[in-house]
Scaffold this motif. Structure first.
Motif, PDB file in Angstrom:
ATOM      1  N   ALA A  68      -1.333   0.159 -10.860  1.00  0.00           N
ATOM      2  CA  ALA A  68      -0.187   0.420 -11.740  1.00  0.00           C
ATOM      3  C   ALA A  68       0.519  -0.878 -12.119  1.00  0.00           C
ATOM      4  CB  ALA A  68       0.805   1.369 -11.069  1.00  0.00           C
ATOM      5  N   GLY A  69       0.116  -1.970 -11.517  1.00  0.00           N
ATOM      6  CA  GLY A  69       0.726  -3.255 -11.837  1.00  0.00           C
ATOM      7  C   GLY A  69       2.129  -3.393 -11.303  1.00  0.00           C
ATOM      8  N   ASN A  70       2.225  -3.528  -9.992  1.00  0.00           N
ATOM      9  CA  ASN A  70       3.512  -3.675  -9.323  1.00  0.00           C
ATOM     10  C   ASN A  70       4.443  -2.512  -9.633  1.00  0.00           C
ATOM     11  OD1 ASN A  70       2.814  -6.116  -8.060  1.00  0.00           O
ATOM     12  ND2 ASN A  70       3.233  -7.220  -9.955  1.00  0.00           N
ATOM     13  N   ALA A  71       4.150  -1.382  -9.067  1.00  0.00           N
ATOM     14  CA  ALA A  71       4.939  -0.170  -9.260  1.00  0.00           C
ATOM     15  C   ALA A  71       6.404  -0.422  -8.913  1.00  0.00           C
ATOM     16  CB  ALA A  71       4.365   0.938  -8.392  1.00  0.00           C
ATOM     17  N   PRO A  72       7.304   0.161  -9.660  1.00  0.00           N
ATOM     18  CA  PRO A  72       8.737  -0.084  -9.455  1.00  0.00           C
ATOM     19  C   PRO A  72       9.272   0.543  -8.170  1.00  0.00           C
ATOM     20  CG  PRO A  72       8.423   1.636 -11.083  1.00  0.00           C
ATOM     21  CD  PRO A  72       7.058   1.094 -10.742  1.00  0.00           C
ATOM     22  N   GLU A  73      10.288  -0.075  -7.622  1.00  0.00           N
ATOM     23  CA  GLU A  73      11.045   0.443  -6.479  1.00  0.00           C
ATOM     24  C   GLU A  73      10.183   0.938  -5.323  1.00  0.00           C
ATOM     25  OE1 GLU A  73      14.363   2.960  -7.444  1.00  0.00           O
ATOM     26  OE2 GLU A  73      14.319   2.264  -9.502  1.00  0.00           O
ATOM     27  N   TYR A  74       9.241   0.172  -4.910  1.00  0.00           N
ATOM     28  CA  TYR A  74       8.386   0.492  -3.768  1.00  0.00           C
ATOM     29  C   TYR A  74       7.540   1.743  -3.973  1.00  0.00           C
ATOM     30  CZ  TYR A  74      10.979  -3.052  -1.227  1.00  0.00           C
ATOM     31  OH  TYR A  74      11.540  -4.223  -0.835  1.00  0.00           O
ATOM     32  N   LEU A  75       7.375   2.210  -5.192  1.00  0.00           N
ATOM     33  CA  LEU A  75       6.587   3.407  -5.445  1.00  0.00           C
ATOM     34  C   LEU A  75       5.138   3.234  -5.006  1.00  0.00           C
ATOM     35  CD1 LEU A  75       6.732   6.259  -6.551  1.00  0.00           C
ATOM     36  CD2 LEU A  75       6.087   5.360  -8.778  1.00  0.00           C
ATOM     37  N   GLY A  76       4.613   2.033  -5.052  1.00  0.00           N
ATOM     38  CA  GLY A  76       3.232   1.781  -4.654  1.00  0.00           C
ATOM     39  C   GLY A  76       3.067   1.417  -3.192  1.00  0.00           C
ATOM     40  N   TYR A  77       4.033   1.770  -2.367  1.00  0.00           N
ATOM     41  CA  TYR A  77       3.980   1.477  -0.934  1.00  0.00           C
ATOM     42  C   TYR A  77       4.101   2.761  -0.132  1.00  0.00           C
ATOM     43  CZ  TYR A  77       4.686  -3.439  -1.990  1.00  0.00           C
ATOM     44  OH  TYR A  77       4.532  -4.719  -2.460  1.00  0.00           O
ATOM     45  N   VAL A  78       3.540   2.732   1.073  1.00  0.00           N
ATOM     46  CA  VAL A  78       3.671   3.841   2.017  1.00  0.00           C
ATOM     47  C   VAL A  78       4.435   3.319   3.224  1.00  0.00           C
ATOM     48  CG1 VAL A  78       2.379   5.299   3.638  1.00  0.00           C
ATOM     49  CG2 VAL A  78       1.625   5.091   1.271  1.00  0.00           C
ATOM     50  N   ASN A  79       5.402   4.099   3.673  1.00  0.00           N
ATOM     51  CA  ASN A  79       6.148   3.776   4.876  1.00  0.00           C
ATOM     52  C   ASN A  79       5.415   4.405   6.060  1.00  0.00           C
ATOM     53  OD1 ASN A  79       8.097   3.015   6.694  1.00  0.00           O
ATOM     54  ND2 ASN A  79       9.515   4.641   6.141  1.00  0.00           N
ATOM     55  N   ILE A  80       5.035   3.590   7.025  1.00  0.00           N
ATOM     56  CA  ILE A  80       4.347   4.069   8.221  1.00  0.00           C
ATOM     57  C   ILE A  80       5.321   3.943   9.384  1.00  0.00           C
ATOM     58  CG2 ILE A  80       2.372   3.781   9.749  1.00  0.00           C
ATOM     59  CD1 ILE A  80       1.010   2.261   7.414  1.00  0.00           C
ATOM     60  N   THR A  81       5.519   5.044  10.095  1.00  0.00           N
ATOM     61  CA  THR A  81       6.466   5.052  11.200  1.00  0.00           C
ATOM     62  C   THR A  81       5.794   5.562  12.466  1.00  0.00           C
ATOM     63  OG1 THR A  81       8.270   5.508   9.651  1.00  0.00           O
ATOM     64  CG2 THR A  81       8.718   5.896  11.983  1.00  0.00           C
ATOM     65  N   ASP A  82       5.890   4.780  13.528  1.00  0.00           N
ATOM     66  CA  ASP A  82       5.417   5.215  14.834  1.00  0.00           C
ATOM     67  C   ASP A  82       6.532   6.055  15.434  1.00  0.00           C
ATOM     68  OD1 ASP A  82       4.374   5.601  17.336  1.00  0.00           O
ATOM     69  OD2 ASP A  82       4.242   3.481  17.859  1.00  0.00           O
ATOM     70  N   LEU A  83       6.302   7.356  15.535  1.00  0.00           N
ATOM     71  CA  LEU A  83       7.308   8.276  16.056  1.00  0.00           C
ATOM     72  C   LEU A  83       7.268   8.355  17.574  1.00  0.00           C
ATOM     73  CD1 LEU A  83       6.773  11.142  13.460  1.00  0.00           C
ATOM     74  CD2 LEU A  83       8.526   9.359  13.419  1.00  0.00           C
ATOM     75  N   TYR A  84       6.357   7.599  18.172  1.00  0.00           N
ATOM     76  CA  TYR A  84       6.165   7.552  19.616  1.00  0.00           C
ATOM     77  C   TYR A  84       5.674   8.907  20.117  1.00  0.00           C
ATOM     78  CZ  TYR A  84       8.659   3.258  18.761  1.00  0.00           C
ATOM     79  OH  TYR A  84       9.041   2.057  18.253  1.00  0.00           O
ATOM     80  N   GLY A  85       5.320   8.966  21.368  1.00  0.00           N
ATOM     81  CA  GLY A  85       4.774  10.200  21.910  1.00  0.00           C
ATOM     82  C   GLY A  85       3.469  10.596  21.240  1.00  0.00           C
ATOM     83  N   SER A 118      -3.794   0.592  16.363  1.00  0.00           N
ATOM     84  CA  SER A 118      -2.881  -0.349  15.710  1.00  0.00           C
ATOM     85  C   SER A 118      -1.647   0.342  15.139  1.00  0.00           C
ATOM     86  CB  SER A 118      -3.609  -1.137  14.615  1.00  0.00           C
ATOM     87  OG  SER A 118      -4.014  -0.287  13.561  1.00  0.00           O
ATOM     88  N   LEU A 119      -1.764   1.619  14.808  1.00  0.00           N
ATOM     89  CA  LEU A 119      -0.603   2.352  14.292  1.00  0.00           C
ATOM     90  C   LEU A 119       0.491   2.473  15.354  1.00  0.00           C
ATOM     91  CD1 LEU A 119      -2.392   5.158  12.279  1.00  0.00           C
ATOM     92  CD2 LEU A 119      -0.942   3.353  11.334  1.00  0.00           C
ATOM     93  N   HIS A 120       0.095   2.511  16.608  1.00  0.00           N
ATOM     94  CA  HIS A 120       1.073   2.623  17.688  1.00  0.00           C
ATOM     95  C   HIS A 120       1.574   1.260  18.163  1.00  0.00           C
ATOM     96  CE1 HIS A 120       0.740   6.916  17.929  1.00  0.00           C
ATOM     97  NE2 HIS A 120      -0.576   6.808  17.973  1.00  0.00           N
ATOM     98  N   GLN A 121       1.135   0.198  17.487  1.00  0.00           N
ATOM     99  CA  GLN A 121       1.580  -1.146  17.840  1.00  0.00           C
ATOM    100  C   GLN A 121       2.367  -1.784  16.698  1.00  0.00           C
ATOM    101  OE1 GLN A 121      -2.057  -3.105  18.964  1.00  0.00           O
ATOM    102  NE2 GLN A 121      -2.268  -1.915  20.819  1.00  0.00           N
TER     103      GLN A 121
END
Length: 170
Positions: free
Chosen positions: A114-131, A95-98
């Motif tokens: 943390a109760g809605n962390a500020p400025e996307y601090l509580g999020y992870v950016n997932i990037t499919d770099l392909y290959g 699913s990571l590659h889709q």
């Protein structure tokens, strides 16, 4: 040899999640290279929180990564980082590659605790770099460089996944 072991672990995971409830520490006990990560999940009480969620992806750190990171930090800081490595969505290698448009944000346990962390601090950016490459990084771009996905440890389709990641500090 690895395929039968993985099938056995998958069976245990399926049984654990349906019959007795999910227990992350028991599952991680099958992976000696992750004993420090497992220990810190217990010490910080995050294991209890993780077990209560129906859907997670855990970005597990091996003993070497934990030693270089956790040994010089207070337990409260370790807890924050481990909660950032707990995604409240299900991702397996397939699913990571889709991922549509090649990138997505995933909410973490840190955001919930943390109760809605500020400025996307509580999020992870997932990037499919392909290959075949996938990277995880902070949604706050100035904090860290992306950390590559090393491999999948175990998955229970559509509900729980443990992926091996690394931890780079900027």
């Amino acid at each position: 040899m690895a395929a039968p072991l993985l099938a056995f672990i998958f069976s245990l995971l399926a049984i654990a999640s349906t019959v007795r409830g999910y227990n992350i520490t028991k599952i991680l006990a099958n992976y000696p290279d992750y004993s420090s990560f497992n220990s810190y999940l217990s010490q910080t009480k995050l294991a209890e929180e993780i077990n209560s969620y129906p859907t997670i992806t855990l970005l597990a750190l091996n003993n070497d990564a934990m030693a270089s990171f956790a040994g010089k930090r207070q337990l409260s800081v370790v807890k924050k980082v481990l909660s950032l490595l707990t995604l409240l969505d299900y991702y397996d290698p397939e699913s990571l590659h889709q991922i549509s448009e090649g990138t997505t944000l995933s909410v973490t346990l840190y955001n919930n605790t943390a109760g809605n962390a500020p400025e996307y601090l509580g999020y992870v950016n997932i990037t499919d770099l392909y290959g075949g490459q996938v990277a995880f990084g902070s949604a706050v771009s100035t904090l860290t460089s992306p950390n590559p996905l090393s491999k999948s440890l175990t998955t229970s389709p559509s509900s729980r996944s443990m992926l091996r990641s690394s931890l780079r500090e900027s």
